[in-house]
Scaffold this motif. Structure first.
Motif, PDB file in Angstrom:
ATOM      1  N   SER A   1      -9.402  -7.561  -4.399  1.00 50.90           N
ATOM      2  CA  SER A   1     -10.876  -6.748  -4.122  1.00 50.90           C
ATOM      3  C   SER A   1     -11.217  -6.665  -2.768  1.00 50.90           C
ATOM      4  O   SER A   1     -11.855  -5.464  -2.479  1.00 50.90           O
ATOM      5  CB  SER A   1     -12.020  -7.074  -5.050  1.00 50.90           C
ATOM      6  OG  SER A   1     -11.206  -7.251  -6.739  1.00 50.90           O
TER       7      SER A   1
ATOM      8  N   GLN B   1      -3.762 -12.856  -0.727  1.00 53.32           N
ATOM      9  CA  GLN B   1      -2.938 -11.909  -1.631  1.00 53.32           C
ATOM     10  C   GLN B   1      -3.675 -10.460  -1.129  1.00 53.32           C
ATOM     11  O   GLN B   1      -4.904 -10.230  -1.232  1.00 53.32           O
ATOM     12  CB  GLN B   1      -3.199 -11.955  -2.876  1.00 53.32           C
ATOM     13  CG  GLN B   1      -2.511 -13.140  -3.571  1.00 53.32           C
ATOM     14  CD  GLN B   1      -0.934 -13.318  -3.179  1.00 53.32           C
ATOM     15  OE1 GLN B   1      -0.457 -12.035  -3.442  1.00 53.32           O
ATOM     16  NE2 GLN B   1      -0.523 -14.213  -2.851  1.00 53.32           N
ATOM     17  N   LEU B   2      -3.045  -9.520  -0.562  1.00 46.99           N
ATOM     18  CA  LEU B   2      -3.539  -8.206   0.137  1.00 46.99           C
ATOM     19  C   LEU B   2      -3.964  -7.260  -0.884  1.00 46.99           C
ATOM     20  O   LEU B   2      -4.365  -6.309  -0.454  1.00 46.99           O
ATOM     21  CB  LEU B   2      -2.733  -7.649   1.027  1.00 46.99           C
ATOM     22  CG  LEU B   2      -2.756  -8.599   2.512  1.00 46.99           C
ATOM     23  CD1 LEU B   2      -1.580  -7.929   3.434  1.00 46.99           C
ATOM     24  CD2 LEU B   2      -3.880  -8.593   2.989  1.00 46.99           C
ATOM     25  N   ASP B   3      -3.732  -7.648  -2.343  1.00 46.16           N
ATOM     26  CA  ASP B   3      -3.865  -6.676  -3.168  1.00 46.16           C
ATOM     27  C   ASP B   3      -5.303  -7.030  -4.041  1.00 46.16           C
ATOM     28  O   ASP B   3      -5.586  -6.525  -4.836  1.00 46.16           O
ATOM     29  CB  ASP B   3      -3.008  -6.433  -4.362  1.00 46.16           C
ATOM     30  CG  ASP B   3      -2.621  -7.888  -4.912  1.00 46.16           C
ATOM     31  OD1 ASP B   3      -2.956  -8.906  -4.212  1.00 46.16           O
ATOM     32  OD2 ASP B   3      -1.835  -7.973  -5.605  1.00 46.16           O
TER      33      ASP B   3
ATOM     34  N   ARG C   1      -9.854  -6.846   0.227  1.00 44.94           N
ATOM     35  CA  ARG C   1      -8.738  -6.618   1.220  1.00 44.94           C
ATOM     36  C   ARG C   1      -9.017  -6.113   2.258  1.00 44.94           C
ATOM     37  O   ARG C   1      -8.754  -6.752   3.451  1.00 44.94           O
ATOM     38  CB  ARG C   1      -7.428  -5.768   0.704  1.00 44.94           C
ATOM     39  CG  ARG C   1      -6.249  -5.527   1.369  1.00 44.94           C
ATOM     40  CD  ARG C   1      -5.388  -4.365   1.464  1.00 44.94           C
ATOM     41  NE  ARG C   1      -4.585  -4.041   2.003  1.00 44.94           N
ATOM     42  CZ  ARG C   1      -4.671  -3.264   3.254  1.00 44.94           C
ATOM     43  NH1 ARG C   1      -6.088  -2.807   3.410  1.00 44.94           N
ATOM     44  NH2 ARG C   1      -3.833  -2.781   3.863  1.00 44.94           N
ATOM     45  N   ARG C   2      -9.752  -5.187   2.536  1.00 41.33           N
ATOM     46  CA  ARG C   2     -10.042  -4.221   3.590  1.00 41.33           C
ATOM     47  C   ARG C   2     -11.322  -5.112   4.306  1.00 41.33           C
ATOM     48  O   ARG C   2     -11.010  -5.187   5.745  1.00 41.33           O
ATOM     49  CB  ARG C   2     -10.910  -2.914   3.262  1.00 41.33           C
ATOM     50  CG  ARG C   2     -11.276  -1.958   4.338  1.00 41.33           C
ATOM     51  CD  ARG C   2     -11.819  -0.697   4.045  1.00 41.33           C
ATOM     52  NE  ARG C   2     -13.113  -0.842   3.432  1.00 41.33           N
ATOM     53  CZ  ARG C   2     -13.713   0.134   3.010  1.00 41.33           C
ATOM     54  NH1 ARG C   2     -13.363   1.507   2.912  1.00 41.33           N
ATOM     55  NH2 ARG C   2     -14.905  -0.080   2.093  1.00 41.33           N
TER      56      ARG C   2
ATOM     57  N   GLU D   1      -3.109  -8.458   8.974  1.00 45.60           N
ATOM     58  CA  GLU D   1      -2.362  -8.316   7.599  1.00 45.60           C
ATOM     59  C   GLU D   1      -1.425  -9.619   7.608  1.00 45.60           C
ATOM     60  O   GLU D   1      -1.213 -10.290   6.333  1.00 45.60           O
ATOM     61  CB  GLU D   1      -1.876  -7.357   7.300  1.00 45.60           C
ATOM     62  CG  GLU D   1      -2.850  -6.058   7.084  1.00 45.60           C
ATOM     63  CD  GLU D   1      -2.375  -4.640   6.448  1.00 45.60           C
ATOM     64  OE1 GLU D   1      -1.419  -4.614   6.805  1.00 45.60           O
ATOM     65  OE2 GLU D   1      -3.176  -3.933   6.094  1.00 45.60           O
TER      66      GLU D   1
END
Length: 359
Positions: free
Chosen positions: A280, A276-278, A282-283, A267
């Protein structure tokens, strides 16, 4: 090198700094001021008459300038194989069964990272990991580090070389039914595998074990050859890397599994590169970067995550980069993606995963 009138300090400097071993002779000056190099002829005669020390009774030289230079050539080649000066922080988990509990706990807790395991691990190690888990990178990095230590030892003296670990690395994709010859052929002229395992500390890294050509893997034709190799190389430390433990004699090897890179570290790397880790995906993106292959591409700037918000876009960007570098180097535009897809299909369909560019 043979040079006149060298001081002990000069001889030591050239040996330590550049690995050059100097044979010194003294010149003389007559009454007319003329310098005589008769000492050179004496030195050459001494070299001609000198009996080269043999070890093992097989006529293989294990000391002297030629042997040291051959070792340096070997070490330099392996040291160049790994361009990255920083190891990727990959954890390992101990998997071997059938040991006493205290022994299992000892081995499990002894090596927290793959670089520690590959340098200081058990005599026989099997490293297991999925594609992209970092097996090849880890083996190359370990071999490169040991090669650098060997280079330093070669510039010292014979005793230092005896204490150093000599790394040897091969890829089973190139296996042709004779593992001993495959390893032996990677060594430079003047060095043999028999010679090394008999008289020195040797660590042999064997990558892509389960990716050997299909004709050997399918019918287990390699088993007798593998058994003979392990027996013949019993004086050396062995490290096999494979996608699974299938096919390797587990009762002889300590099995470790490559774990992924820590999620927090993945991360952090993504955030530093502007992702941007927010979003769709991210995972999916964090999971992708936890795989060492993609983590390294990200760190080297070969994945622009600002333009690659999902894994598919990452793959597309990688192939775009390959095509761009090809075009810049050869001034030719090619759709490398479609070409590589066909090559990949043909090689995998043949069960080799290795494409011979000379055929």
């Amino acid at each position: 090198a043979i040079l006149p009138d060298m001081t002990e300090q000069e001889i030591d400097y050239w040996r330590r700094s550049y690995g050059i071993h100097i044979l010194n002779y003294q010149t003389t000056t007559n009454d007319q001021g003329q310098v005589s190099h008769d000492g050179l002829l004496v030195t050459l005669d001494q070299l001609k008459e000198k009996r080269v020390k043999k070890i093992g009774g097989k006529g293989q030289e294990t000391e002297g300038a030629e042997f040291v230079l051959a070792l340096l050539r070997h070490a330099s080649r392996l040291a160049r194989n790994e361009s990255s000066n920083e190891q990727i922080p990959i954890r390992v988990e101990y998997q071997s069964k059938g040991m006493r509990e205290f022994s299992r706990k000892y081995w499990k807790n002894s090596f927290r990272s793959v670089d520690e395991l590959l340098v200081d691990g058990p005599q026989k190690t099997l490293l297991v990991g999925l594609p992209g888990a970092g097996k090849t990178h880890s083996l190359r990095f370990a071999a490169a580090q040991l090669s650098k230590q060997l280079q330093e030892a070669s510039m010292e003296d014979e005793a230092s070389i005896k204490e150093a670990i000599i790394p040897v690395a091969v890829d089973m994709k190139q296996y042709d039914g004779d593992l001993w010859s495959l390893v032996d052929n990677t060594l430079p002229v003047g060095i043999s595998l028999e010679q090394l395992v008999s008289h020195f500390k040797v660590k042999i890294f064997i990558d892509s074990f389960n990716e050997m050509p299909k004709k050997y893997w399918t019918d287990a034709k390699y088993e007798d050859d593998l058994g003979e190799f392990v027996k013949r190389a019993q004086g050396a430390s062995l490290v096999f890397a494979s996608r699974t433990s299938h096919g390797v004699p587990e009762h002889d090897f300590e099995v470790y599994t490559l774990s992924s890179i820590d999620e927090e570290l993945a991360e952090k790397a993504l955030l530093e590169k502007g992702f941007q880790l927010d979003g769709s995906f991210r995972r999916e993106m964090v999971s992708l970067i936890q795989r060492p292959f993609f983590y390294r591409l990200l760190q080297d700037g070969k994945i622009d995550v600002g333009r690659s918000p999902n894994p598919r876009a990452v793959f597309e960007r990688i192939f775009e980069g390959l095509s761009e570098r090809f075009r810049n180097r050869f001034q030719v535009s090619l759709d490398l993606t479609s070409i590589l897809v066909r090559i990949a299909f043909d090689t995998m369909n043949a069960g080799t995963e290795f494409f011979n560019v000379t055929s």
